[in-house]
Design a protein around this motif. Structure first.
Motif, PDB file in Angstrom:
ATOM      1  N   PRO A   2      57.350 -66.212  50.817  1.00 34.31           N
ATOM      2  CA  PRO A   2      56.574 -67.108  50.046  1.00 34.31           C
ATOM      3  C   PRO A   2      55.070 -66.693  50.320  1.00 34.31           C
ATOM      4  CG  PRO A   2      57.839 -68.357  51.395  1.00 34.31           C
ATOM      5  CD  PRO A   2      58.334 -66.959  51.690  1.00 34.31           C
ATOM      6  N   VAL A   3      54.218 -66.672  49.269  1.00 33.44           N
ATOM      7  CA  VAL A   3      53.038 -66.258  49.216  1.00 33.44           C
ATOM      8  C   VAL A   3      51.875 -67.601  49.133  1.00 33.44           C
ATOM      9  CG1 VAL A   3      50.781 -64.974  48.205  1.00 33.44           C
ATOM     10  CG2 VAL A   3      53.137 -64.159  48.390  1.00 33.44           C
ATOM     11  N   TYR A   4      50.951 -67.943  49.987  1.00 35.14           N
ATOM     12  CA  TYR A   4      50.569 -69.382  49.909  1.00 35.14           C
ATOM     13  C   TYR A   4      48.929 -69.020  49.458  1.00 35.14           C
ATOM     14  CZ  TYR A   4      54.347 -71.227  52.281  1.00 35.14           C
ATOM     15  OH  TYR A   4      55.553 -71.606  52.680  1.00 35.14           O
ATOM     16  N   ASN A   5      48.337 -68.000  50.310  1.00 34.41           N
ATOM     17  CA  ASN A   5      46.720 -67.739  49.642  1.00 34.41           C
ATOM     18  C   ASN A   5      46.088 -69.099  49.792  1.00 34.41           C
ATOM     19  OD1 ASN A   5      46.952 -64.929  49.488  1.00 34.41           O
ATOM     20  ND2 ASN A   5      47.616 -65.365  47.419  1.00 34.41           N
ATOM     21  N   LYS A   6      46.191 -69.785  51.006  1.00 34.77           N
ATOM     22  CA  LYS A   6      45.251 -71.108  51.007  1.00 34.77           C
ATOM     23  C   LYS A   6      44.748 -71.169  52.443  1.00 34.77           C
ATOM     24  CE  LYS A   6      49.040 -74.605  51.740  1.00 34.77           C
ATOM     25  NZ  LYS A   6      49.510 -75.924  51.277  1.00 34.77           N
ATOM     26  N   SER A  21      58.912 -66.313  62.296  1.00 38.54           N
ATOM     27  CA  SER A  21      58.770 -66.105  61.096  1.00 38.54           C
ATOM     28  C   SER A  21      57.410 -64.957  61.294  1.00 38.54           C
ATOM     29  CB  SER A  21      58.461 -66.822  60.078  1.00 38.54           C
ATOM     30  OG  SER A  21      59.659 -67.898  59.961  1.00 38.54           O
ATOM     31  N   LYS A  22      57.610 -64.161  60.297  1.00 37.38           N
ATOM     32  CA  LYS A  22      56.323 -63.207  60.112  1.00 37.38           C
ATOM     33  C   LYS A  22      55.345 -63.672  59.295  1.00 37.38           C
ATOM     34  CE  LYS A  22      58.887 -58.953  61.642  1.00 37.38           C
ATOM     35  NZ  LYS A  22      58.588 -59.075  63.076  1.00 37.38           N
ATOM     36  N   PHE A  23      54.157 -63.119  59.399  1.00 31.70           N
ATOM     37  CA  PHE A  23      53.063 -63.886  58.462  1.00 31.70           C
ATOM     38  C   PHE A  23      52.049 -62.897  58.437  1.00 31.70           C
ATOM     39  CE2 PHE A  23      52.301 -65.378  62.491  1.00 31.70           C
ATOM     40  CZ  PHE A  23      51.105 -65.393  62.949  1.00 31.70           C
ATOM     41  N   THR A  24      51.048 -63.075  57.638  1.00 31.97           N
ATOM     42  CA  THR A  24      49.866 -62.411  57.409  1.00 31.97           C
ATOM     43  C   THR A  24      48.705 -63.436  57.255  1.00 31.97           C
ATOM     44  OG1 THR A  24      50.789 -60.447  56.332  1.00 31.97           O
ATOM     45  CG2 THR A  24      48.411 -60.673  56.218  1.00 31.97           C
ATOM     46  N   THR A  25      47.551 -63.166  57.999  1.00 28.35           N
ATOM     47  CA  THR A  25      46.268 -64.140  57.984  1.00 28.35           C
ATOM     48  C   THR A  25      45.166 -63.146  57.743  1.00 28.35           C
ATOM     49  OG1 THR A  25      46.007 -64.457  60.323  1.00 28.35           O
ATOM     50  CG2 THR A  25      47.536 -65.996  58.975  1.00 28.35           C
TER      51      THR A  25
END
Length: 108
Positions: A2-6, A21-25
């Motif tokens: 899922p993409v959140y962009n928030k 989980s893996k994530f990008t910030t």
């Protein structure tokens, strides 16, 4: 994925990391940060409007207050300064405690 962009709370990456989980910030610059705080404020106010009980209302109000605290340093202001302004406005024009609802004012 899922993409959140928030904008999220500061500890959310650690929470996601603990879940495996893996994530990008990325870290926002001050003008982007303020823009995202404003967007998040709208989101939290909408959620507050939809609350049906005391606990949910308090949770949303806490989120709104946290966003106010985040916006203050961007404006080079303190919570104490904000409180002084709030009190001065309240002394001059009153608060919103009494629930007065203005219907109309006759032009002279």
């Amino acid at each position: 994925m899922p993409v959140y962009n928030k904008l999220v709370r500061d500890l959310i990456p650690k929470v996601i990391e603990k879940s495996g989980s893996k994530f990008t910030t990325r870290t926002l610059d001050p003008s982007e940060h303020l823009t995202e705080i404003k967007k998040k404020l709208y989101e939290e106010v909408r959620e507050f409007q939809e609350t049906m009980n005391r606990q949910d209302a308090l949770e949303e109000l806490a989120d709104i207050l946290e966003l106010i605290h985040a916006a203050l340093p961007i404006h080079e202001a303190t919570y104490e300064e904000l409180e002084e302004i709030r009190i001065a406005k309240k002394e001059k024009r009153g608060g919103f405690k009494d629930g007065i609802y203005l219907i109309e004012v006759e032009d002279e």
